[in-house]
Design a protein around this motif. Sequence first.
Motif, PDB file in Angstrom:
ATOM      1  N   GLU A  10       0.860  -1.315   0.086  1.00  0.00           N
ATOM      2  CA  GLU A  10       0.001  -0.061   0.157  1.00  0.00           C
ATOM      3  C   GLU A  10       0.801   1.224  -0.211  1.00  0.00           C
ATOM      4  O   GLU A  10       0.643   2.239  -0.770  1.00  0.00           O
ATOM      5  CB  GLU A  10      -1.032  -0.023   1.155  1.00  0.00           C
ATOM      6  N   THR A  11       1.734   1.404   0.728  1.00  0.00           N
ATOM      7  CA  THR A  11       2.776   2.323   0.759  1.00  0.00           C
ATOM      8  C   THR A  11       3.377   2.681  -0.560  1.00  0.00           C
ATOM      9  O   THR A  11       3.595   3.485  -1.048  1.00  0.00           O
ATOM     10  CB  THR A  11       3.795   2.383   1.858  1.00  0.00           C
ATOM     11  N   THR A  12       3.977   1.250  -1.139  1.00  0.00           N
ATOM     12  CA  THR A  12       4.618   1.411  -2.532  1.00  0.00           C
ATOM     13  C   THR A  12       3.657   2.002  -3.370  1.00  0.00           C
ATOM     14  O   THR A  12       4.153   2.821  -4.239  1.00  0.00           O
ATOM     15  CB  THR A  12       5.079   0.087  -2.829  1.00  0.00           C
ATOM     16  N   ARG A  13       2.519   1.569  -3.257  1.00  0.00           N
ATOM     17  CA  ARG A  13       1.250   2.134  -4.515  1.00  0.00           C
ATOM     18  C   ARG A  13       1.518   3.641  -4.086  1.00  0.00           C
ATOM     19  O   ARG A  13       1.473   4.248  -5.197  1.00  0.00           O
ATOM     20  CB  ARG A  13       0.131   1.501  -4.171  1.00  0.00           C
ATOM     21  N   THR A  14       1.201   4.062  -2.804  1.00  0.00           N
ATOM     22  CA  THR A  14       1.047   5.453  -2.667  1.00  0.00           C
ATOM     23  C   THR A  14       2.318   6.098  -3.164  1.00  0.00           C
ATOM     24  O   THR A  14       2.018   7.494  -3.620  1.00  0.00           O
ATOM     25  CB  THR A  14       0.685   5.861  -1.017  1.00  0.00           C
ATOM     26  N   MET A  15       3.350   5.721  -2.853  1.00  0.00           N
ATOM     27  CA  MET A  15       4.596   6.430  -2.994  1.00  0.00           C
ATOM     28  C   MET A  15       4.789   6.384  -4.655  1.00  0.00           C
ATOM     29  O   MET A  15       5.225   7.508  -5.416  1.00  0.00           O
ATOM     30  CB  MET A  15       5.945   5.782  -2.651  1.00  0.00           C
ATOM     31  N   LEU A  16       4.530   5.504  -5.279  1.00  0.00           N
ATOM     32  CA  LEU A  16       4.843   5.342  -6.837  1.00  0.00           C
ATOM     33  C   LEU A  16       3.832   5.562  -7.814  1.00  0.00           C
ATOM     34  O   LEU A  16       4.143   6.064  -8.964  1.00  0.00           O
ATOM     35  CB  LEU A  16       5.584   4.051  -7.140  1.00  0.00           C
ATOM     36  N   ALA A  17       2.506   5.580  -7.533  1.00  0.00           N
ATOM     37  CA  ALA A  17       1.399   5.919  -8.304  1.00  0.00           C
ATOM     38  C   ALA A  17       1.549   7.124  -8.830  1.00  0.00           C
ATOM     39  O   ALA A  17       1.173   7.509 -10.311  1.00  0.00           O
ATOM     40  CB  ALA A  17       0.228   5.737  -7.454  1.00  0.00           C
ATOM     41  N   PRO A  18       1.876   8.285  -8.119  1.00  0.00           N
ATOM     42  CA  PRO A  18       2.069   9.654  -9.236  1.00  0.00           C
ATOM     43  C   PRO A  18       2.979   9.730  -9.982  1.00  0.00           C
ATOM     44  O   PRO A  18       2.876  10.245 -10.944  1.00  0.00           O
ATOM     45  CB  PRO A  18       2.556  10.525  -7.801  1.00  0.00           C
ATOM     46  N   VAL A  19       3.829   8.935 -10.172  1.00  0.00           N
ATOM     47  CA  VAL A  19       5.151   8.936 -10.851  1.00  0.00           C
ATOM     48  C   VAL A  19       5.022   7.770 -12.040  1.00  0.00           C
ATOM     49  O   VAL A  19       5.019   7.703 -13.304  1.00  0.00           O
ATOM     50  CB  VAL A  19       6.330   8.427 -10.265  1.00  0.00           C
ATOM     51  N   LEU A  20       4.318   6.555 -11.776  1.00  0.00           N
ATOM     52  CA  LEU A  20       4.165   5.530 -12.544  1.00  0.00           C
ATOM     53  C   LEU A  20       2.903   4.947 -12.927  1.00  0.00           C
ATOM     54  O   LEU A  20       2.623   4.201 -13.963  1.00  0.00           O
ATOM     55  CB  LEU A  20       4.862   4.234 -11.741  1.00  0.00           C
ATOM     56  N   ALA A  21       1.783   5.496 -12.464  1.00  0.00           N
ATOM     57  CA  ALA A  21       0.299   5.359 -13.030  1.00  0.00           C
ATOM     58  C   ALA A  21       0.029   5.905 -14.237  1.00  0.00           C
ATOM     59  O   ALA A  21       0.579   6.975 -14.309  1.00  0.00           O
ATOM     60  CB  ALA A  21      -0.623   5.697 -11.649  1.00  0.00           C
ATOM     61  N   PRO A  22      -0.770   5.468 -14.978  1.00  0.00           N
ATOM     62  CA  PRO A  22      -1.186   5.966 -16.383  1.00  0.00           C
ATOM     63  C   PRO A  22      -1.651   7.508 -16.044  1.00  0.00           C
ATOM     64  O   PRO A  22      -2.675   7.602 -15.196  1.00  0.00           O
ATOM     65  CB  PRO A  22      -2.252   5.157 -16.883  1.00  0.00           C
ATOM     66  N   GLY A  23      -1.432   8.289 -16.768  1.00  0.00           N
ATOM     67  CA  GLY A  23      -1.812   9.694 -16.719  1.00  0.00           C
ATOM     68  C   GLY A  23      -3.098   9.838 -17.358  1.00  0.00           C
ATOM     69  O   GLY A  23      -3.861   8.730 -17.914  1.00  0.00           O
ATOM     70  N   ASP A  24      -3.450  11.097 -17.761  1.00  0.00           N
ATOM     71  CA  ASP A  24      -4.788  11.341 -18.505  1.00  0.00           C
ATOM     72  C   ASP A  24      -4.342  10.775 -20.009  1.00  0.00           C
ATOM     73  O   ASP A  24      -5.380  10.374 -20.508  1.00  0.00           O
ATOM     74  CB  ASP A  24      -4.838  13.156 -18.708  1.00  0.00           C
ATOM     75  N   THR A  25      -3.376  10.615 -20.586  1.00  0.00           N
ATOM     76  CA  THR A  25      -3.013  10.202 -21.876  1.00  0.00           C
ATOM     77  C   THR A  25      -3.084   8.600 -21.785  1.00  0.00           C
ATOM     78  O   THR A  25      -3.070   7.919 -22.857  1.00  0.00           O
ATOM     79  CB  THR A  25      -1.774  10.693 -22.322  1.00  0.00           C
ATOM     80  N   GLY A  26      -3.262   7.975 -20.660  1.00  0.00           N
ATOM     81  CA  GLY A  26      -3.004   6.438 -20.602  1.00  0.00           C
ATOM     82  C   GLY A  26      -1.608   6.083 -20.637  1.00  0.00           C
ATOM     83  O   GLY A  26      -1.381   4.765 -20.612  1.00  0.00           O
ATOM     84  N   GLU A  27      -0.552   7.128 -20.682  1.00  0.00           N
ATOM     85  CA  GLU A  27       0.688   6.485 -20.768  1.00  0.00           C
ATOM     86  C   GLU A  27       1.265   6.791 -19.524  1.00  0.00           C
ATOM     87  O   GLU A  27       1.159   7.642 -18.583  1.00  0.00           O
ATOM     88  CB  GLU A  27       1.512   7.540 -21.760  1.00  0.00           C
ATOM     89  N   ILE A  28       2.183   5.878 -19.316  1.00  0.00           N
ATOM     90  CA  ILE A  28       3.013   5.980 -18.048  1.00  0.00           C
ATOM     91  C   ILE A  28       4.255   6.411 -18.060  1.00  0.00           C
ATOM     92  O   ILE A  28       5.267   6.192 -19.079  1.00  0.00           O
ATOM     93  CB  ILE A  28       3.132   4.333 -17.328  1.00  0.00           C
ATOM     94  N   GLU A  29       4.863   7.426 -17.382  1.00  0.00           N
ATOM     95  CA  GLU A  29       6.425   7.939 -17.455  1.00  0.00           C
ATOM     96  C   GLU A  29       7.240   6.929 -16.877  1.00  0.00           C
ATOM     97  O   GLU A  29       7.224   6.951 -15.803  1.00  0.00           O
ATOM     98  CB  GLU A  29       6.336   9.484 -16.627  1.00  0.00           C
ATOM     99  N   LEU A  30       7.593   6.222 -17.613  1.00  0.00           N
ATOM    100  CA  LEU A  30       8.548   5.328 -17.169  1.00  0.00           C
ATOM    101  C   LEU A  30      10.035   5.500 -16.854  1.00  0.00           C
ATOM    102  O   LEU A  30      10.687   4.925 -16.138  1.00  0.00           O
ATOM    103  CB  LEU A  30       8.713   3.965 -18.262  1.00  0.00           C
ATOM    104  N   GLY A  31      10.476   6.812 -17.369  1.00  0.00           N
ATOM    105  CA  GLY A  31      11.799   7.264 -16.837  1.00  0.00           C
ATOM    106  C   GLY A  31      12.800   6.419 -17.611  1.00  0.00           C
ATOM    107  O   GLY A  31      12.494   5.638 -18.491  1.00  0.00           O
TER     108      GLY A  31
END
Length: 186
Positions: A10-31
Amino acid sequence: AVPGLAGDCETTRTMLAPVLAPGDTGEIELGPLTERDGQHAVHTFAWCLQQLGDPAGADAVLEQVESAFRDHQARTVAVDSEFTFFAARNAALGNELDLAVERLEAAVDAGWLALNWHAHEPFWANLRSDPRAAPLLARVKEDVAAERTTAEAMDARWDPIEWHRQTLVMPSSEQGSQVARPTKHR
């Protein structure tokens, strides 16, 4: 990503979702997926989504990684063993074991030796336990042992004093040895 590996998805999802979850375009910023930390974070995130009962979210992440891998393959001539292992691990997380075994074999053929770094990761437990992976992992262990033997033999022969003498001292003129002075590189 570490909290997820310690059981706190749960903490991992909270930490990483803003960076790795699909955005408005459906694309993930994978870095920078070619860097070990980026690969590890993405797979920890996907694995945690699976553990939290969000297979659709995990699949979205894995599909984006798959797309990035195909793009990387199309642009690259040489096979990067670490990135190919990452792709094998991605396929294993997506439960595509035939593809995962194929990619693991390609990674091993390309010289992948990082088994000790990844040995206990949960992301590819299904691949590690697949009987087709056993001979590949045995090859990696043999290759690592051979590298260790080579490095130990080199260390046994290496004499730092003699190396410095040959590297830093130039042949002498009539006045004795001259110490080489470092030169500036332009």
